[in-house]
Structure formats: C-alpha cells, structure tokens
Design a protein around this motif. Structure first.
Motif, PDB file in Angstrom:
ATOM      1  N   HIS A  33       0.820  -1.222   0.000  1.00 27.79           N
ATOM      2  CA  HIS A  33       0.000   0.000   0.000  1.00 27.79           C
ATOM      3  C   HIS A  33       0.847   1.263   0.000  1.00 27.79           C
ATOM      4  O   HIS A  33       0.420   2.314  -0.489  1.00 27.79           O
ATOM      5  N   GLU A  70      -3.774   2.043  -6.992  1.00 22.63           N
ATOM      6  CA  GLU A  70      -3.381   1.202  -5.874  1.00 22.63           C
ATOM      7  C   GLU A  70      -2.399   0.129  -6.347  1.00 22.63           C
ATOM      8  O   GLU A  70      -2.436  -0.323  -7.483  1.00 22.63           O
ATOM      9  N   SER A 109      -5.142  10.684 -11.297  1.00 24.54           N
ATOM     10  CA  SER A 109      -5.335  10.069  -9.993  1.00 24.54           C
ATOM     11  C   SER A 109      -6.689  10.484  -9.441  1.00 24.54           C
ATOM     12  O   SER A 109      -7.478  11.165 -10.120  1.00 24.54           O
ATOM     13  N   THR A 110      -6.986  10.072  -8.212  1.00 26.22           N
ATOM     14  CA  THR A 110      -8.246  10.441  -7.561  1.00 26.22           C
ATOM     15  C   THR A 110      -7.983  10.796  -6.109  1.00 26.22           C
ATOM     16  O   THR A 110      -6.958  10.415  -5.529  1.00 26.22           O
ATOM     17  N   SER A 111      -8.917  11.494  -5.514  1.00 27.09           N
ATOM     18  CA  SER A 111      -8.782  11.847  -4.098  1.00 27.09           C
ATOM     19  C   SER A 111      -8.808  10.610  -3.223  1.00 27.09           C
ATOM     20  O   SER A 111      -8.227  10.593  -2.133  1.00 27.09           O
ATOM     21  N   SER A 112      -9.456   9.551  -3.672  1.00 29.37           N
ATOM     22  CA  SER A 112      -9.464   8.301  -2.915  1.00 29.37           C
ATOM     23  C   SER A 112      -8.078   7.670  -2.888  1.00 29.37           C
ATOM     24  O   SER A 112      -7.577   7.284  -1.830  1.00 29.37           O
ATOM     25  N   ILE A 113      -7.444   7.599  -4.042  1.00 30.45           N
ATOM     26  CA  ILE A 113      -6.093   7.046  -4.114  1.00 30.45           C
ATOM     27  C   ILE A 113      -5.110   7.905  -3.341  1.00 30.45           C
ATOM     28  O   ILE A 113      -4.181   7.398  -2.697  1.00 30.45           O
ATOM     29  N   ARG A 115      -5.763   9.548  -0.714  1.00 32.05           N
ATOM     30  CA  ARG A 115      -6.198   9.602   0.688  1.00 32.05           C
ATOM     31  C   ARG A 115      -6.729  10.968   1.080  1.00 32.05           C
ATOM     32  O   ARG A 115      -6.378  11.549   2.117  1.00 32.05           O
ATOM     33  N   GLY A 116      -7.596  11.492   0.208  1.00 31.38           N
ATOM     34  CA  GLY A 116      -8.289  12.745   0.513  1.00 31.38           C
ATOM     35  C   GLY A 116      -7.724  13.973  -0.170  1.00 31.38           C
ATOM     36  O   GLY A 116      -8.420  14.993  -0.257  1.00 31.38           O
ATOM     37  N   GLN A 118      -6.602  16.414  -3.207  1.00 29.71           N
ATOM     38  CA  GLN A 118      -7.088  16.653  -4.561  1.00 29.71           C
ATOM     39  C   GLN A 118      -5.982  16.387  -5.575  1.00 29.71           C
ATOM     40  O   GLN A 118      -4.828  16.790  -5.370  1.00 29.71           O
ATOM     41  N   GLU A 134     -11.912  13.426 -11.774  1.00 32.22           N
ATOM     42  CA  GLU A 134     -12.051  14.518 -10.807  1.00 32.22           C
ATOM     43  C   GLU A 134     -11.381  15.789 -11.320  1.00 32.22           C
ATOM     44  O   GLU A 134     -10.439  15.745 -12.118  1.00 32.22           O
TER      45      GLU A 134
END
Length: 393
Positions: A33, A70, A109-113, A115-116, A118, A134
């Motif tokens: 991770h 991930e 990328s994304t805010s999820s990848i 971890r919040g 942007q 996004e």
C-alpha cells in the motif's frame, strides 16, 4: 527471416545491451500500500529476466501526490531503496539491464487514491475520460519546481538501488504529457501557452535527471523518455507536436520509447498519411537516438518487421507475460514451443501476481489470448480509441 533483434547494442554512453528485445513497463498493481516492492513482484520479474536485453519496470511514483493507482511502486523516499535493490538484482540475471520507469500521475489520480488530497495538474481541467474524472488543482510555480526535484531524487535512488537507467513516463496522459498537451495545459504563465512553454516542464525534468546521473554515477546509466504520439481530444497533441518534442529531446535522452497499441498503427488523426508511426518517428531519431518500437508483437517475424520499419529495439509486452522464455526459445530455434495463448490455470506457474491476474482479466481479457476466451476481438489493432482500457499496461 532476419533476427537482428537478437544482436547486441551499445548506447553512446557505453552501456552494452545483449539484444534489442525490451520488456516494456506493464502494470502489476502488486506493490504494498505504501509503494514498497513485494516478493510477488520480484518473482514475476525474475521469471522474465535473462532473456530480454532490457526490462523496464511498471511505473514508480516520484511524489506522494503523484500516485496514480493502488498497488503502484514508489520511489519517493530512501526507505524504498532496499526493496528496489532486490528488484534490480532479480531483473539483472544473465546480463539483462534493469530500467526503472518513473512518473507523476497528475490528474489521472483520484482523491481516494491520494487519501483525501485533490489531484493536481498543469491546469484545473478535468480529463475527458473516464467519465468520473475529478477536477484537479493547478500546480503552483513552487510545486512544479518541487516535482522536478522529485524526479531527480527518484533517479538518485534508482542509481543507489543498482538500476541501469530510468525511463521518464511522458505518455498515457500522465503529468509530463499533461504539461505538453494543450488539452490539459491552458496556463498563461511561463509553464504554458505556446508549444515551447508547454514543453518547459518536460525539458527541465530531463535536465534535472541528467544532472543527477552525472553527479551520482560513474557507470553507464541511461535516461529514456516514453511518449504517446497523439491524443484524440481537441485541442490535444497531434503527430506534428510529438515529432517536435522528439526533435527537442533527442540529444538529451538515451532512447525514445513509443506507447502505441499496434506496431502497424498509423496516425489516429491524419487518415491521409499511411506511413506507420514507427517509420515516421524513426525518420527523426535515426542517427541521433535509438527508438523502441512496440505494439502487439508476438512472433519473431513481427519483431523483425518492427526493426525493418526503423526501430532500434522492439518491445514485447503481453507475449512475455504468456511466454517468459520467448527470447531464449527464439534464439535456440525452438519456435514451436512458444506459448501465444495462456490458460488461467497457468497463471500461478507463470508467477503472475494474484492482483495482476484479476487486472488482466478485467481490462485486457480480449487481448491476453486466454484459452477460455471464445471472442475474436482484435481491440488493439481494429479499434484505436478510446485509450482508457489500456492506459497502464
């Protein structure tokens, strides 16, 4: 049939490669991770080492904010070096050269990848695909300079880990390409606007990496650059733009690596031009810098065609997943035993990590040639767009 792809090659800096076959970067999604190397990845690369002249790893992010998915490798800090040393050692069996591909995902990328956090990019503009992309935040001048330093530091770690080179991932709509593209870079400061200004970030990244190589190693160490010849969006990168890019970097890098789905591909946007992309790029690179051609190569005669089209190296991707001993079998004349299809029952034997197995079935089922697949799809060759399904492999 000529098998000149089995001949050796010497880069201008003195790095000797035993043959012209390259295993290109392919996503495994199998790192920890935090981006550290896993034993599954080491086993996967080790099984394919020894044959190709060079193996280029899947992407490793250079900045925490540059992670794109991930299970991605990371080279963001010195804690990664011990694992990367094991990876480099596994690849360098029987003289294969180990190249670490490095990148920043930018708006892919994304805010999820993250971890919040942007995602960031050249400008605050969403990517046109996927549909749920996004909105990124435009990087500040200071942040751009820091990312340039991050690429240099990633190169230093690659050197310490024992790699023979790094490849800058300027393809597949990641950050280096985002700065070069008018689609994603609509800045009005020194980092955007004209074609020359959009090229400033990639050029400074190359310069910073070259400076780090000069400072930290006395041994031959190559710096490559991978690019996607065109974008399908308007505005977006056109072939003339990428040929201009090549002209600007061909005296600054040790090789140029195309990212295309099929070696026969012609322009996506200029249907009147029937010349292959490989031949058009080789016309600009020949005599200056070696070119890696690529795209759905499976058989020796296809590898020979890539070389005949002007490439100096031929990259073989999915076929090396199916047949790790492809080079050895071709060299020994054991063509009949080359595996061009793969059974899902063989994936453990082939040391394909479990997560990668799922990824291949989900995103590449029609082109992996599974023995259980009854479709006749030829997605890479017959359907040049959209690119999202094969942006990482």
């Amino acid at each position: 049939m000529s098998q000149n792809f089995l001949s050796s090659y010497s880069f201008s800096n003195g790095l000797n490669v035993k043959n012209r076959v390259v295993m290109p970067p392919m996503t495994t999604q199998s790192s920890f991770h935090n981006g550290m190397v896993t034993s599954d990845e080491i086993a996967y690369y080790a099984m394919r080492a020894g044959g190709p002249g060079m193996i280029i790893t899947g992407v490793a992010n250079v900045s925490a904010g540059g992670k794109g998915f991930e299970g991605e490798l990371s080279v963001t800090n010195d804690e990664m070096i011990p694992g990367l040393q094991k990876l480099a050692t596994a690849i360098k069996q029987d003289g294969t050269k180990a190249i670490l591909q490095i990148f920043h995902a930018g708006r892919k990328s994304t805010s999820s990848i993250l971890r919040g956090a942007q995602p960031v990019s050249a400008s605050a503009l969403k990517a046109s695909y996927p549909a749920d992309s996004e909105l990124p935040r435009a990087l500040t001048h200071e942040e751009i300079l820091q990312i340039i330093k991050d690429f240099a530091e990633a190169t230093r770690r690659a050197i310490l880990a024992g790699f023979d080179g790094v490849e800058l991932h300027g393809a597949n709509t990641y950050l280096l390409q985002q700065f070069f593209s008018e689609n994603s870079n609509q800045r009005s400061d020194e980092w955007g606007g004209s074609l020359e200004k959009r090229l400033k970030f990639p050029l400074l990244v190359i310069d910073s990496v070259n400076q780090m190589v000069k400072k930290h190693t006395q041994n031959p160490f190559v710096v490559g650059y991978r690019l996607s010849p065109e974008e399908i969006e308007t505005p977006g990168i056109r072939l003339a733009d990428s040929l201009y890019l090549v002209d600007q970097i061909k005296n600054k890098v040790d090789y140029i690596h195309l990212s295309i789905g099929n070696y026969k591909r012609t322009s996506l946007n200029d249907e009147a031009t029937k010349a292959t992309l490989i031949s058009q790029f080789s016309a600009r690179t020949k005599g200056f810098v070696p070119l890696i051609g690529i795209g759905s190569v499976e058989q020796p005669e296809e590898a020979a065609k890539v070389m005949a089209d002007g490439a100096d190296f031929v990259a073989i991707g999915r076929e090396l997943i199916r047949e790790p001993k492809w080079v050895q079998k071709v060299a020994s004349g054991d063509i009949a035993s080359i595996r061009t299809k793969v059974s899902p029952l063989d994936t453990e034997e082939l040391r394909i990590p479990s997560v990668m197995q799922d990824y291949l079935k989900e995103s590449f089922n029609s082109v992996m040639h599974y023995t259980t697949d009854t479709s006749t799809a030829q997605y890479y060759e017959d359907t040049p767009a959209p690119m999202e399904n094969f942006k990482k492999l």
